[in-house]
Write an enzyme that holds these catalytic residues in place. Sequence first.
Site, PDB file in Angstrom:
ATOM      1  CB  SER A 119      -5.793  -9.581  26.316  1.00 30.01           C
ATOM      2  OG  SER A 119      -4.599  -9.020  25.879  1.00 30.01           O
ATOM      3  CG  HIS A 140     -10.215  -9.918  28.543  1.00 27.92           C
ATOM      4  ND1 HIS A 140      -9.729 -11.194  28.458  1.00 27.92           N
ATOM      5  CD2 HIS A 140      -9.838  -9.307  27.391  1.00 27.92           C
ATOM      6  CE1 HIS A 140      -9.103 -11.355  27.324  1.00 27.92           C
ATOM      7  NE2 HIS A 140      -9.161 -10.222  26.646  1.00 27.92           N
ATOM      8  CD  GLU A 152     -10.707 -14.049  31.218  1.00 26.83           C
ATOM      9  OE1 GLU A 152     -10.096 -13.299  30.425  1.00 26.83           O
ATOM     10  OE2 GLU A 152     -10.311 -15.189  31.488  1.00 26.83           O
ATOM     11  CG  ASN A 190      -5.664 -14.078  25.924  1.00 24.90           C
ATOM     12  OD1 ASN A 190      -5.922 -14.630  24.848  1.00 24.90           O
ATOM     13  ND2 ASN A 190      -6.019 -12.842  26.182  1.00 24.90           N
TER      14      ASN A 190
HETATM   15  N1  CAA Z   1     -17.651  -6.640  14.114  1.00 21.37           N
HETATM   16  C1  CAA Z   1     -18.995  -6.722  14.204  1.00 21.37           C
HETATM   17  N2  CAA Z   1     -19.702  -7.785  13.755  1.00 21.37           N
HETATM   18  C2  CAA Z   1     -19.015  -8.780  13.165  1.00 21.37           C
HETATM   19  C3  CAA Z   1     -17.613  -8.753  13.020  1.00 21.37           C
HETATM   20  C4  CAA Z   1     -16.932  -7.624  13.518  1.00 21.37           C
HETATM   21  N3  CAA Z   1     -15.596  -7.523  13.455  1.00 21.37           N
HETATM   22  N4  CAA Z   1     -17.221  -9.895  12.401  1.00 21.37           N
HETATM   23  C5  CAA Z   1     -18.340 -10.616  12.165  1.00 21.37           C
HETATM   24  N5  CAA Z   1     -19.404  -9.948  12.622  1.00 21.37           N
HETATM   25  C6  CAA Z   1     -20.801 -10.376  12.569  1.00 21.37           C
HETATM   26  C7  CAA Z   1     -21.249 -10.455  11.134  1.00 21.37           C
HETATM   27  O1  CAA Z   1     -21.689  -9.191  10.671  1.00 21.37           O
HETATM   28  C8  CAA Z   1     -22.376 -11.472  11.211  1.00 21.37           C
HETATM   29  O2  CAA Z   1     -23.528 -10.844  11.683  1.00 21.37           O
HETATM   30  P1  CAA Z   1     -24.950 -11.024  10.999  1.00 21.37           P
HETATM   31  O3  CAA Z   1     -25.742 -11.765  12.020  1.00 21.37           O
HETATM   32  O4  CAA Z   1     -25.399  -9.642  10.774  1.00 21.37           O
HETATM   33  O5  CAA Z   1     -24.786 -11.798   9.726  1.00 21.37           O
HETATM   34  C9  CAA Z   1     -21.938 -12.423  12.324  1.00 21.37           C
HETATM   35  O6  CAA Z   1     -20.918 -11.718  13.065  1.00 21.37           O
HETATM   36  C10 CAA Z   1     -21.342 -13.694  11.761  1.00 21.37           C
HETATM   37  O7  CAA Z   1     -20.311 -13.333  10.858  1.00 21.37           O
HETATM   38  P2  CAA Z   1     -19.964 -14.110   9.515  1.00 21.37           P
HETATM   39  O8  CAA Z   1     -21.210 -14.802   9.026  1.00 21.37           O
HETATM   40  O9  CAA Z   1     -19.269 -13.174   8.608  1.00 21.37           O
HETATM   41  O10 CAA Z   1     -18.849 -15.154   9.899  1.00 21.37           O
HETATM   42  P3  CAA Z   1     -18.791 -16.254  11.029  1.00 21.37           P
HETATM   43  O11 CAA Z   1     -20.059 -16.999  11.179  1.00 21.37           O
HETATM   44  O12 CAA Z   1     -17.534 -16.987  10.757  1.00 21.37           O
HETATM   45  O13 CAA Z   1     -18.567 -15.432  12.394  1.00 21.37           O
HETATM   46  C11 CAA Z   1     -16.975 -14.727  13.962  1.00 21.37           C
HETATM   47  C12 CAA Z   1     -17.524 -14.551  12.553  1.00 21.37           C
HETATM   48  C13 CAA Z   1     -18.076 -14.394  14.965  1.00 21.37           C
HETATM   49  C14 CAA Z   1     -15.845 -13.737  14.098  1.00 21.37           C
HETATM   50  C15 CAA Z   1     -16.530 -16.212  14.134  1.00 21.37           C
HETATM   51  O14 CAA Z   1     -15.647 -16.563  13.112  1.00 21.37           O
HETATM   52  C16 CAA Z   1     -15.875 -16.480  15.462  1.00 21.37           C
HETATM   53  O15 CAA Z   1     -16.542 -16.674  16.469  1.00 21.37           O
HETATM   54  N6  CAA Z   1     -14.519 -16.499  15.469  1.00 21.37           N
HETATM   55  C17 CAA Z   1     -13.744 -16.719  16.672  1.00 21.37           C
HETATM   56  C18 CAA Z   1     -13.693 -15.432  17.444  1.00 21.37           C
HETATM   57  C19 CAA Z   1     -12.896 -15.568  18.682  1.00 21.37           C
HETATM   58  O16 CAA Z   1     -12.388 -16.617  19.049  1.00 21.37           O
HETATM   59  N7  CAA Z   1     -12.769 -14.452  19.388  1.00 21.37           N
HETATM   60  C20 CAA Z   1     -11.970 -14.399  20.572  1.00 21.37           C
HETATM   61  C21 CAA Z   1     -10.635 -13.895  20.183  1.00 21.37           C
HETATM   62  S1  CAA Z   1      -9.593 -13.810  21.558  1.00 21.37           S
HETATM   63  C22 CAA Z   1      -9.934 -12.355  22.246  1.00 21.37           C
HETATM   64  O17 CAA Z   1     -10.635 -11.535  21.773  1.00 21.37           O
HETATM   65  C23 CAA Z   1      -9.298 -12.133  23.538  1.00 21.37           C
HETATM   66  C24 CAA Z   1      -7.925 -11.658  23.538  1.00 21.37           C
HETATM   67  O18 CAA Z   1      -7.551 -11.151  24.557  1.00 21.37           O
HETATM   68  C25 CAA Z   1      -6.943 -11.829  22.466  1.00 21.37           C
END
Ligand code: CAA
Length: 283
Positions: A119, A140, A152, A190
Amino acid sequence: MSIQKVMVIGAGQMGSGIAQVCAQAGYDVIVNDVKQESLDKGLANITKNLNRNVEKGRMTEEEKEATVNRLTWTQAIEDASSVDIVIEAAVENMDIKKSIFKTLDQHAPAHAILATNTSSLPITEIAAVTSRPEKVIGMHFMNPVPVMKLVEIIRGLQTADEVYNSIEDMTKKLAKVPVEVNDFPGFVSNRVLMPMINEAIYTVYEGVATPEAVDEVMKLGMNHPMGPLTLADFIGLDTCLYIMETLHEGFGDDKYRPCPLLRKYVKAGWLGKKTGRGFYTYS
Ligand code: CAA
């Protein structure tokens, strides 16, 4: 360069997600981890996600079975000898990554691409421990991998154009959107995201607001799907700290100084959702 067989190193949150999307896209996937327990957890996680896809009518039971059957699970990194690409998603630690890449370089076929899901760590430095730096690249993925569209793609100093093109094609086959960036601390994702999370932690540290209030401001005020502190817990506070340290060291600028509260939580073992406690508690 034709990619058919993939190895994913690390069966954790990111590795199992990457393995799942590769298998769903029709690739044969070997998942490698040093711990059998992690491999078992990875399979359980993928099975849970695929069952949900079947329940939601996005996939048939037969497609689910076929996807699971395309996955093999191993503790032997030497199995890299049969693959076209390795995607490393082990712990975010330069020494460990260098050691994995040295081993992969010995066992993977000469044509194989060695990609890392790091990351924030420099791709060029990881590439330098191998005899094939032109075949090393950053790939990424975002968490949760099955849901998030972005990959990415980071070019190291010596990454060959044909390797970049193969990874771009593969990303599209995974139904993800590739974005090309160059090798600089934190890349784009990041470098932009983590200082925001770190600043959110400072607002708690300085008593400006509670974690709940900070998250509410960012969710309702900026339309973020999760507040920054919920997101930090979700990513893992140890990972957040490591990325801030990489930015701080890489740029030598105090604007990236990790918040002391973040350090304290990590020292306490409050690493977020995975340990049951971070800015919030999880049962
Ligand atoms: N694995 C698989 N599917 C998942 C999941 C997981 N961990 N978490 C949620 N989902 C799925 C759910 O099953 C749901 O699917 P359905 O279509 O079957 O209903 C869908 O995603 C939406 O989930 P929820 O309705 O429970 O909740 P939500 O609408 O809040 O979405 C989320 C969840 C997609 C995680 C959303 O909150 C989100 O986009 N959060 C921000 C995520 C983000 O910013 N990610 C980047 C992080 S930084 C990174 O990864 C890089 C790094 O280097 C650190």
